[in-house]
Design an enzyme around this catalytic site. Sequence first.
Site, PDB file in Angstrom:
ATOM      1  N   GLU A   1     -43.146   1.721 -35.191  1.00 22.31           N
ATOM      2  CA  GLU A   1     -41.717   1.870 -35.500  1.00 22.31           C
ATOM      3  C   GLU A   1     -41.364   3.315 -35.831  1.00 22.31           C
ATOM      4  OE1 GLU A   1     -40.777  -2.638 -37.182  1.00 22.31           O
ATOM      5  OE2 GLU A   1     -41.030  -0.985 -38.618  1.00 22.31           O
TER       6      GLU A   1
ATOM      7  N   GLU B   1     -43.102  -7.646 -32.356  1.00 26.19           N
ATOM      8  CA  GLU B   1     -43.014  -8.322 -33.650  1.00 26.19           C
ATOM      9  C   GLU B   1     -41.815  -9.269 -33.613  1.00 26.19           C
ATOM     10  OE1 GLU B   1     -43.107  -5.802 -37.096  1.00 26.19           O
ATOM     11  OE2 GLU B   1     -44.653  -4.479 -36.252  1.00 26.19           O
TER      12      GLU B   1
END
Length: 664
Positions: free
Chosen positions: A144, A304
């Site tokens: 991320e 995710e």
Amino acid sequence: MSIHFGVDYYPEHWPKERWETDAKLMQEMGVQVVRMAEFSWFKMEPSEGVFHFEWLEEAVALLDKYGIKSILGTPTAAPPAWIIERNPEIQPIDREGRRRHFGGRHHDCQSNEVYRGHIKRFVTAFSKRFAENPGVIGWQIDNELGNSHYDLCMCNSCKAKFQQWLKIKYGKIETLNDAWGTAFWSQGFNNFSQIGTPLITAVGENPSAMLDWKCFCSDLIVDFAKWQADIIRANCPEHFITHNYMCFDNKVNYYDLGKLLDFVSNDIYPAGHWQKPQAHPDSGLAASHDVVRGYKKQPFWMMEQQSGMSGWEIMGRALEPGQMSAWAMQSVAHGADAVVFFRWRTCAMGTEQYWHGILGHSGNPGRIYNEARQLTHTFSKHMDDFEGTMPHPEVAIVHSFRQNYAFDIQPNHPELCYVEQLQKYHKALYNKKIPVDFVRGMDDLSSYKLVIAPLQYLMTPQLEQHYIDYVANGGHLVLTMRTGVKDATNLCMTDRELPGRLSEICGIEVPEYDCLLETTGGVFYNSREYEAEKWCDIITLGKAKQIAEYTTGFYRQSPAITENSYGNGITWYVGTEPGDDLMADLTDYFLKTCGIEPLGTAAEGVEMMTRENDDSIWLFIINHTNERQVYHLHGMYTLLEGEKEEFLNPYEVQLLIKSKRSRY
């Protein structure tokens, strides 16, 4: 081997004696891939140059024995304490000049050459060690990127890199002074070395300088990713490289980052407690998937996908039965070729102790596990068929990181948010069962019957001409308030009235405007009065015709929304932010004029989306509610999965197919 379902797995959190139990349960669930090691630097290198990859090799081999492949993450979001002890200067500096310290994650400056040296040593050893491992199929760079770095880093290393970036861009300091408008408040520079990072000021900021800073930060992150990708590609030419994005997050330009990757991945948590409450958040999720698909204009992975209650200090709501499956298949419907659930087992330690997964703390399979197993066993066989396929929408919404940056700097109205504006137009189309693409302004628009370009705040001559050509050649374009306000350097346009040269296709001028601070306005459209929000452009008609007028303010009875024929196309100008009812009715009018048909009809909370290839169209129908629903299709399809056509159980996902050769 096609990969469609997986989990994020952290074997280092559990005794080795448990690993085979996990592998067996994963196999029974239908797991085909795991992501591992993206936060495991210390376990793999407890001191400089001392590598311990044996535990990970053992985990990879065990999983491979059960038919489960591995994606390995470079753990560069979490440099270990021994690096920080040796090189504390790699810890980032925030806007207030404070150092952010070890103890969480992302405690790193991505421009720091010493830190990059540590990365080069580790990623080289890591990638070489697993280059020939038959259980490894790919890599995720970092985690991320941009997360936790919103006001970071402002250190001397970043300052020097920023100065270098500016010198390359502008060449001469005089050019920068002009581009930044430094005549204001005596902000001129004699040389690039005088320019600092944007530490907090006594008052105010230079909008042009802040725009360049945001663009620099994005370029820095892309370069940071490339630093690792180049090492991995040299050592592992047969492996793919991806990165897990965060939907519309705007720290890094995801279009630029995507150029380094074989495909993009995404992380999404619909029930996070931090999410703004919405009656039907499914539309926001759909928009997120659509924009992720647009970053490389190809299918993506969900790296995710929420599988349980989420939270750190505070937790969100528990997932209702069927809700996880609905979210997972929504990802697939919008272009995901693989869904990797976060996480396999709820962690017993650290910050994410309450970020729940497929298994709870006990490790015993329960409701969520059984639901995931049913999902994978039901849909895996179909995903082989439509792997690599894409939707083919007739409508596009223009998305730009630079526009987003500019509104972050000066939102104009305290509640005006660039991404929310895009999502509002997307939601109106989503509710009418109309698929949507997100595109960049300079993309080829010719395949779309309707292009919606909200908040085109920064404008260039090239983008103006691109829109003019699209409309002249028969396109239908929606432009909105705050169009053509500034040039590419974030300086206000001064050569003509708004919306600048686009007045040519809009048939209007906007000499004045009104910020609806702490109030709303009214708009009269199609014999009904509606609410308008946040902003009102005060429009002067040229060749355009008025299709809606204001009912409030000193400008009541003046145009609020206009329509103008230009060449073979039409431009609509929406001078305000429509409330939900006006947005819905306007969208009906746009679609009817463009000849765009919905996939079907159903209540809000029921989603329809397609993927297709040259031969077939797969239609996904998803009930995002906990009540039974009905729907009706505008076309003949064959039901592949689902209990009963035109009827949906709570959170049911139905899959249908239609041949393109059908006369229907």
